[in-house]
Design a protein around this motif. Structure first.
Motif, PDB file in Angstrom:
ATOM      1  N   HIS A  32       0.807  -1.217   0.000  1.00  0.00           N
ATOM      2  CA  HIS A  32       0.000   0.000   0.000  1.00  0.00           C
ATOM      3  C   HIS A  32       0.843   1.273   0.000  1.00  0.00           C
ATOM      4  CE1 HIS A  32       0.379  -1.260   4.320  1.00  0.00           C
ATOM      5  NE2 HIS A  32       0.857  -0.042   4.375  1.00  0.00           N
ATOM      6  N   THR A  33       2.159   1.127   0.056  1.00  0.00           N
ATOM      7  CA  THR A  33       3.068   2.277   0.047  1.00  0.00           C
ATOM      8  C   THR A  33       4.206   1.972  -0.923  1.00  0.00           C
ATOM      9  OG1 THR A  33       2.590   2.603   2.392  1.00  0.00           O
ATOM     10  CG2 THR A  33       4.497   3.762   1.523  1.00  0.00           C
ATOM     11  N   ALA A  34       4.614   2.973  -1.687  1.00  0.00           N
ATOM     12  CA  ALA A  34       5.713   2.765  -2.628  1.00  0.00           C
ATOM     13  C   ALA A  34       7.058   2.873  -1.913  1.00  0.00           C
ATOM     14  CB  ALA A  34       5.633   3.803  -3.749  1.00  0.00           C
ATOM     15  N   GLY A  35       8.052   2.171  -2.443  1.00  0.00           N
ATOM     16  CA  GLY A  35       9.413   2.266  -1.912  1.00  0.00           C
ATOM     17  C   GLY A  35      10.096   0.923  -1.716  1.00  0.00           C
ATOM     18  N   GLY A  36       9.312  -0.153  -1.716  1.00  0.00           N
ATOM     19  CA  GLY A  36       9.920  -1.484  -1.549  1.00  0.00           C
ATOM     20  C   GLY A  36      10.718  -1.569  -0.270  1.00  0.00           C
ATOM     21  N   VAL A  61      10.997  -7.762 -22.263  1.00  0.00           N
ATOM     22  CA  VAL A  61      10.974  -7.877 -20.800  1.00  0.00           C
ATOM     23  C   VAL A  61      12.392  -7.725 -20.263  1.00  0.00           C
ATOM     24  CG1 VAL A  61      10.380  -9.311 -18.805  1.00  0.00           C
ATOM     25  CG2 VAL A  61       8.977  -9.414 -20.884  1.00  0.00           C
ATOM     26  N   PHE A  62      12.574  -6.750 -19.393  1.00  0.00           N
ATOM     27  CA  PHE A  62      13.872  -6.463 -18.808  1.00  0.00           C
ATOM     28  C   PHE A  62      13.766  -6.650 -17.296  1.00  0.00           C
ATOM     29  CE2 PHE A  62      13.341  -4.474 -22.823  1.00  0.00           C
ATOM     30  CZ  PHE A  62      14.569  -4.553 -23.446  1.00  0.00           C
ATOM     31  N   ALA A  63      14.890  -6.860 -16.639  1.00  0.00           N
ATOM     32  CA  ALA A  63      14.848  -7.090 -15.192  1.00  0.00           C
ATOM     33  C   ALA A  63      16.129  -6.568 -14.570  1.00  0.00           C
ATOM     34  CB  ALA A  63      14.683  -8.575 -14.894  1.00  0.00           C
ATOM     35  N   GLY A  64      16.068  -6.285 -13.281  1.00  0.00           N
ATOM     36  CA  GLY A  64      17.265  -5.806 -12.594  1.00  0.00           C
ATOM     37  C   GLY A  64      17.062  -5.777 -11.099  1.00  0.00           C
ATOM     38  N   GLY A  65      18.157  -5.648 -10.388  1.00  0.00           N
ATOM     39  CA  GLY A  65      18.108  -5.605  -8.930  1.00  0.00           C
ATOM     40  C   GLY A  65      18.122  -7.004  -8.345  1.00  0.00           C
ATOM     41  N   ASP A  66      17.619  -7.132  -7.132  1.00  0.00           N
ATOM     42  CA  ASP A  66      17.686  -8.406  -6.418  1.00  0.00           C
ATOM     43  C   ASP A  66      16.947  -9.539  -7.140  1.00  0.00           C
ATOM     44  OD1 ASP A  66      19.068  -6.998  -4.541  1.00  0.00           O
ATOM     45  OD2 ASP A  66      17.673  -7.325  -2.884  1.00  0.00           O
ATOM     46  N   ALA A  67      15.955  -9.195  -7.982  1.00  0.00           N
ATOM     47  CA  ALA A  67      15.229 -10.233  -8.728  1.00  0.00           C
ATOM     48  C   ALA A  67      16.180 -10.976  -9.670  1.00  0.00           C
ATOM     49  CB  ALA A  67      14.081  -9.618  -9.529  1.00  0.00           C
ATOM     50  N   VAL A  68      17.284 -10.311 -10.052  1.00  0.00           N
ATOM     51  CA  VAL A  68      18.281 -10.903 -10.947  1.00  0.00           C
ATOM     52  C   VAL A  68      19.483 -11.433 -10.160  1.00  0.00           C
ATOM     53  CG1 VAL A  68      19.958 -10.357 -12.780  1.00  0.00           C
ATOM     54  CG2 VAL A  68      17.601  -9.506 -12.944  1.00  0.00           C
ATOM     55  N   THR A  69      19.946 -10.627  -9.216  1.00  0.00           N
ATOM     56  CA  THR A  69      21.219 -10.956  -8.539  1.00  0.00           C
ATOM     57  C   THR A  69      21.029 -11.772  -7.264  1.00  0.00           C
ATOM     58  OG1 THR A  69      21.063  -8.891  -7.297  1.00  0.00           O
ATOM     59  CG2 THR A  69      22.323  -8.828  -9.344  1.00  0.00           C
ATOM     60  N   GLY A  70      19.801 -11.853  -6.749  1.00  0.00           N
ATOM     61  CA  GLY A  70      19.608 -12.319  -5.383  1.00  0.00           C
ATOM     62  C   GLY A  70      19.906 -11.138  -4.474  1.00  0.00           C
ATOM     63  N   ALA A  71      19.659 -11.297  -3.185  1.00  0.00           N
ATOM     64  CA  ALA A  71      19.744 -10.157  -2.271  1.00  0.00           C
ATOM     65  C   ALA A  71      21.100  -9.463  -2.351  1.00  0.00           C
ATOM     66  CB  ALA A  71      19.473 -10.619  -0.845  1.00  0.00           C
ATOM     67  N   ALA A  72      21.084  -8.169  -2.676  1.00  0.00           N
ATOM     68  CA  ALA A  72      22.316  -7.374  -2.761  1.00  0.00           C
ATOM     69  C   ALA A  72      22.033  -5.984  -2.197  1.00  0.00           C
ATOM     70  CB  ALA A  72      22.806  -7.327  -4.197  1.00  0.00           C
ATOM     71  N   VAL A 112       8.396  -4.073 -20.445  1.00  0.00           N
ATOM     72  CA  VAL A 112       8.148  -4.316 -19.021  1.00  0.00           C
ATOM     73  C   VAL A 112       9.491  -4.462 -18.317  1.00  0.00           C
ATOM     74  CG1 VAL A 112       7.175  -5.946 -17.334  1.00  0.00           C
ATOM     75  CG2 VAL A 112       5.932  -5.470 -19.458  1.00  0.00           C
ATOM     76  N   PHE A 113       9.637  -3.788 -17.180  1.00  0.00           N
ATOM     77  CA  PHE A 113      10.831  -3.968 -16.351  1.00  0.00           C
ATOM     78  C   PHE A 113      10.418  -4.674 -15.059  1.00  0.00           C
ATOM     79  CE2 PHE A 113      13.467  -2.530 -12.757  1.00  0.00           C
ATOM     80  CZ  PHE A 113      14.694  -3.034 -13.165  1.00  0.00           C
ATOM     81  N   ILE A 114      11.109  -5.777 -14.738  1.00  0.00           N
ATOM     82  CA  ILE A 114      10.811  -6.504 -13.499  1.00  0.00           C
ATOM     83  C   ILE A 114      11.854  -6.141 -12.445  1.00  0.00           C
ATOM     84  CG2 ILE A 114      10.482  -8.769 -12.432  1.00  0.00           C
ATOM     85  CD1 ILE A 114       9.936  -9.876 -15.263  1.00  0.00           C
ATOM     86  N   GLY A 115      11.395  -5.453 -11.426  1.00  0.00           N
ATOM     87  CA  GLY A 115      12.283  -5.081 -10.316  1.00  0.00           C
ATOM     88  C   GLY A 115      11.603  -5.506  -9.025  1.00  0.00           C
ATOM     89  N   SER A 116      11.237  -6.782  -8.982  1.00  0.00           N
ATOM     90  CA  SER A 116      10.401  -7.251  -7.872  1.00  0.00           C
ATOM     91  C   SER A 116      11.211  -7.717  -6.673  1.00  0.00           C
ATOM     92  CB  SER A 116       9.479  -8.377  -8.357  1.00  0.00           C
ATOM     93  OG  SER A 116      10.232  -9.355  -9.039  1.00  0.00           O
ATOM     94  N   GLY A 117      12.529  -7.576  -6.756  1.00  0.00           N
ATOM     95  CA  GLY A 117      13.355  -7.805  -5.574  1.00  0.00           C
ATOM     96  C   GLY A 117      13.498  -9.254  -5.164  1.00  0.00           C
ATOM     97  N   ALA A 118      14.050  -9.426  -3.975  1.00  0.00           N
ATOM     98  CA  ALA A 118      14.220 -10.765  -3.397  1.00  0.00           C
ATOM     99  C   ALA A 118      13.526 -10.739  -2.052  1.00  0.00           C
ATOM    100  CB  ALA A 118      15.695 -11.101  -3.247  1.00  0.00           C
ATOM    101  N   ASN A 178      10.915 -13.603  -5.136  1.00  0.00           N
ATOM    102  CA  ASN A 178       9.539 -14.052  -5.029  1.00  0.00           C
ATOM    103  C   ASN A 178       9.133 -14.818  -6.293  1.00  0.00           C
ATOM    104  OD1 ASN A 178       6.537 -13.845  -5.206  1.00  0.00           O
ATOM    105  ND2 ASN A 178       6.842 -12.768  -3.281  1.00  0.00           N
ATOM    106  N   PRO A 179       8.482 -15.975  -6.140  1.00  0.00           N
ATOM    107  CA  PRO A 179       8.177 -16.801  -7.323  1.00  0.00           C
ATOM    108  C   PRO A 179       6.969 -16.365  -8.144  1.00  0.00           C
ATOM    109  CG  PRO A 179       7.439 -17.899  -5.326  1.00  0.00           C
ATOM    110  CD  PRO A 179       8.105 -16.626  -4.889  1.00  0.00           C
ATOM    111  N   LEU A 180       6.173 -15.392  -7.659  1.00  0.00           N
ATOM    112  CA  LEU A 180       4.904 -15.077  -8.331  1.00  0.00           C
ATOM    113  C   LEU A 180       5.059 -14.723  -9.809  1.00  0.00           C
ATOM    114  CD1 LEU A 180       2.660 -13.022  -5.877  1.00  0.00           C
ATOM    115  CD2 LEU A 180       2.292 -15.305  -6.810  1.00  0.00           C
ATOM    116  N   ILE A 181       6.070 -13.942 -10.134  1.00  0.00           N
ATOM    117  CA  ILE A 181       6.199 -13.490 -11.519  1.00  0.00           C
ATOM    118  C   ILE A 181       6.744 -14.603 -12.405  1.00  0.00           C
ATOM    119  CG2 ILE A 181       7.449 -11.883 -13.025  1.00  0.00           C
ATOM    120  CD1 ILE A 181       6.862  -9.759 -10.850  1.00  0.00           C
ATOM    121  N   ARG A 182       7.742 -15.343 -11.895  1.00  0.00           N
ATOM    122  CA  ARG A 182       8.276 -16.409 -12.760  1.00  0.00           C
ATOM    123  C   ARG A 182       7.244 -17.519 -12.970  1.00  0.00           C
ATOM    124  NH1 ARG A 182      11.716 -17.824  -8.110  1.00  0.00           N
ATOM    125  NH2 ARG A 182      10.968 -19.807  -7.297  1.00  0.00           N
TER     126      ARG A 182
END
Lengths: 283, 469
Positions: free
Chosen positions: B174-178, B427-438, B231-237, B396-400
């Motif tokens: 409900h709030t932006a910022g992850g 479809v592009f992606a970046g951040g923890d969704a790609v690298t794992g927690a960083a 689409v950019f996927i930045g859904s984190g870890a 998170n597995p929801l998107i894959r």
């Protein structure tokens, strides 16, 4: 913001609420849930979806006014707006390909069992609904459930409807009198689901239960909703909420659901006292 | 003439005894005088090693020269040209391993306080400037969907908006910022700052769709159907790991994600919020990373009598920033290193009463290069009522699960050809969704890089021509 388009009481403690949420309405399936948050300082509360109208873009829930957030939700009126309403969450129930199913509902659990029975009935599955309530006064959805089942058995704890007993009694009677089920769906208080599963295990009937643990996000991110299923940790929000009832550790679920019991009582009482004071002042 | 002081101008900080019981920001930030004095320590080296240490290549000597002159807005503009969230990075970047780690002043004495100066410029700008970043997109602009409003998503959205794209950011919460709002606590990163940074992006035309879970309410394929060109996927870890020890589902065992979300996003520490949390007396936090430090320091602030970090290796192997470890110790957090949880016991109602741990010693280095911890055979029982598990997260597995053809590796991380381009076209992606927690800054770097690739993709596909750029 999400507008309340319809709201009415089903009994003293249970309300029906329909919300305009077209993205959710377009995707919702039986067994899925939403999370609402009334206002900035409110909690995130999960509620199972009781129905949806894809054309109208509305999603409905049925809830019991038991804690501060649900009591506050009960105080809202048609036209009011809820700050957050997110979903559809959880994996939809797998309801295809069954011949004859017993759908068991306990109290408010009927609100969740009803859309499942309805879906099955529409697919041509033979549906026996066996539902239990504490007493006659709090029976909900009777007509709806009757309309989507081949037989409907309503039992009450106190016998006030003339049919005293537990849902396990009703189910056992059906099975003993020859009903051949290829699936039992049990939705209600954890203790009820536990005993239904104990019974169906004796008869070797596959049983699906719907979990209602404490959770925050509903997307697999907090792990607060973890339940032990077959000795493994599962997240009810993404792996469930439906699980094989014969594998679920119900005692653990019951303990975990009591984690904030004291805080919940405190918040509810404080809110109710506040409302009492406000009402007294108005008089 | 540069300021040849060997040490950084000190950062004013709240007193540990006071701050460990409140949620106000620990580090108060430089004054203008502090900042100018510190800026004069920069030698303005020709080969600029600091810039190469920065994942978003902030033009560090240039902005520092402006600070030294007292042109703080000028300095801010330079930072902002490559960094979408300077007030955040100035606070949470591990500068010691990045820009400051490469600073030549660090060879003899302390490096230039680049992070503190970045923070100063961002805070100065927030306090003084009117918000004038113009919106470059309109109804006809090419639309791009960004999934997740954390550091990767915000940075990607900011860069795309700057290039004239019409961006919608989808956020499940409900709030932006992850992680900036649910994970990093108020006392390290005030939420008002995150909010201001996000409002800056909104002023540039970025739309934020809250309460929308991609993978449930809408899938990646449906986003294309809705008219998004990329689409950019930045859904984190965000999926928390657990220990897999007996008793872990007892009442009072939290994932760090849950504990921090209750505290930071859901404000359990504030009376007016309904969020429940166990007000623990004796807390064990399992793990040695920044998240473990954040959880421990939150538990202390919620009134715990004793909080300990339980870590299976020694302090030298801890992945947390030195500064975080130092702050935690100052605030009275106990460090139980070479201690590995074995079982959690609970009372009849299921509430935690103790955690039994194996005492460890360090053996030979393992695949990670760190010494492998081995049990000594000795055990201790910690008298605790709450355990917070901070042993890492995975994507998170929801998107894959809901995006056919999106390749992921066995850890669930999205696979990319060049760091940001996935196996799915557009479809592009970046951040923890790609690298794992960083880290926040690596995610931001990837978000910015992806924005450039998305721009190139949209031009190549003819979605956007040179005329309307």
């Amino acid at each position: 913001m999400f507008k309340i388009v319809r709201k009415y009481s089903l009994n003293d403690t249970t309300d029906f609420l329909s919300v305009y949420a077209p993205r959710i309405a377009a995707k919702a399936k039986p067994g899925q849930f939403i999370i609402f948050r009334i206002d900035e300082t409110g909690e995130r509360i999960p509620l199972t979806i009781a129905g949806y109208d894809r054309a109208a873009g509305t999603v409905s829930v049925i809830f019991q006014k038991v804690g501060k957030s649900t009591i506050k939700l009960g105080e809202m009126k048609e036209g009011d707006e809820i700050l957050d309403f997110v979903g559809p969450l959880g994996t939809p129930s797998h309801l295809d390909g069954y011949r004859r199913v017993a759908v068991i509902g306990g109290g408010l659990g009927c609100a969740i069992a009803y859309p499942q029975a309805k879906y099955l009935h529409e697919q041509g599955t033979e549906v026996d609904m066996i539902v239990g309530f504490r007493s006659k006064d709090i029976i909900i959805l009777e007509e709806e459930m009757r309309a989507c089942s081949n037989t409907l058995t309503i039992l009450t704890d106190d016998g006030s409807n003339g049919n005293q007993g537990l849902v396990t009694d009703g189910l056992k009677q059906k099975i003993e009198s020859g009903a051949q089920y290829d699936l039992v769906i049990a939705i209600g208080p954890p203790i009820m689901m536990k005993f239904v599963c104990r019974l169906t295990k004796q008869y070797g009937i596959k049983t699906i239960v719907s979990m209602n643990p404490i959770m925050i996000d509903g997307t697999g991110m907090c792990g607060g909703c973890r339940v032990t299923v077959g000795g493994k940790i599962k997240f009810a929000c993404v792996d469930g909420p439906d699980f094989d009832g014969h594998e679920v550790d119900f005692d653990e679920l019951i303990r975990r659901n009591r984690m904030y019991a004291a805080d919940e009582r405190h918040a509810r009482d404080a809110h109710c006292n506040l409302m009492k004071m406000a009402n007294t002042e108005q008089r | 003439m540069p300021n040849m002081q060997l040490n950084k101008v000190p950062m004013p900080e709240a007193c540990p005894a006071v701050r460990s019981r409140n949620f106000e920001e620990v580090a108060h930030g430089y004054s203008a005088e502090d900042a100018m004095l510190e800026a004069q320590r920069c030698l303005n080296c020709k080969n600029r090693p600091c810039v190469s240490g920065c994942p978003v290549n902030v033009k560090i000597p240039d902005f520092i020269a402006k600070v030294a002159e007292g042109d703080f807005e000028g300095a801010y503009a330079i930072i902002r040209s490559t960094n979408a969230l300077p007030a955040v990075c100035g606070r949470v970047c591990p500068q010691e391993n990045q820009c400051e780690g490469k600073c030549v002043r660090g060879i003899k004495g302390e490096s230039v306080a680049i992070g503190r100066l970045e923070r100063f410029c961002a805070d100065y700008h927030m306090q003084h400037a009117e918000k004038t970043t113009p919106c470059k997109s309109d109804e006809t602009s090419v639309r791009v969907a960004v999934i997740g409003s954390g550091p990767a998503g915000l940075s990607c959205a900011g860069e795309l908006a700057r290039r004239g794209y019409r961006v919608t950011v989808f956020e499940a919460f409900h709030t932006a910022g992850g992680v900036l709002v649910y994970g990093i606590p108020e006392f390290r990163l005030p939420k008002a700052i995150v909010k201001t940074e996000i409002e800056g992006l909104q002023a540039m035309g970025v739309e934020i769709a809250l309460d929308t879970v991609v993978g449930r309410a809408v899938t990646v394929d449906e986003l294309f159907e809705e008219g998004y060109a990329a689409v950019f996927i930045g859904s984190g870890a965000g999926l928390p790991g657990f220990l897999g020890i007996p008793g872990e589902n007892s009442c009072g065992v939290y994932s760090a994600n849950e504990y921090l979300t209750r505290v930071n996003l859901m404000k359990a520490y504030r009376e007016e919020y309904d969020t429940p949390i166990i007000h623990a007396k004796r807390v064990a936090v399992v793990g040695g990373g920044n998240v473990a430090m954040d959880a421990a320091r939150c538990a202390m602030r919620l009134g715990a009598e004793e909080v300990s970090i339980v870590y299976r290796r020694s302090e030298a192997e801890m992945p947390a920033r030195r500064e975080e470890v130092h702050h935690a110790k100052e605030e009275g957090i106990i460090f139980r290193v070479l201690t590995n949880p074995a079982a959690i016991s609970a009372d009849d109602d299921g509430f935690v009463t103790a955690m039994t741990c194996d005492l460890m010693r360090l053996g030979d280095p393992d695949a990670s290069g760190r010494c492998r911890p081995e049990p000594t055979g000795e055990q201790i029982a910690l008298d605790v009522d709450t355990v917070i598990v901070a042993v890492g997260t995975s994507p998170n597995p929801l998107i894959r699960m809901t995006t056919p053809g999106l390749d992921t590796d066995r850890r669930g991380c999205i696979m990319t050809a060049d760091g940001v381009s996935t196996s799915r076209e557009g479809v592009f992606a970046g951040g923890d969704a790609v690298t794992g927690a960083a880290t926040v800054i690596l995610a931001m770097g990837a978000g910015r890089e992806a924005a450039k690739k998305i721009d190139a993709y949209c031009r190549e596909k003819g979605y956007r021509d040179e005329k309307n750029s």
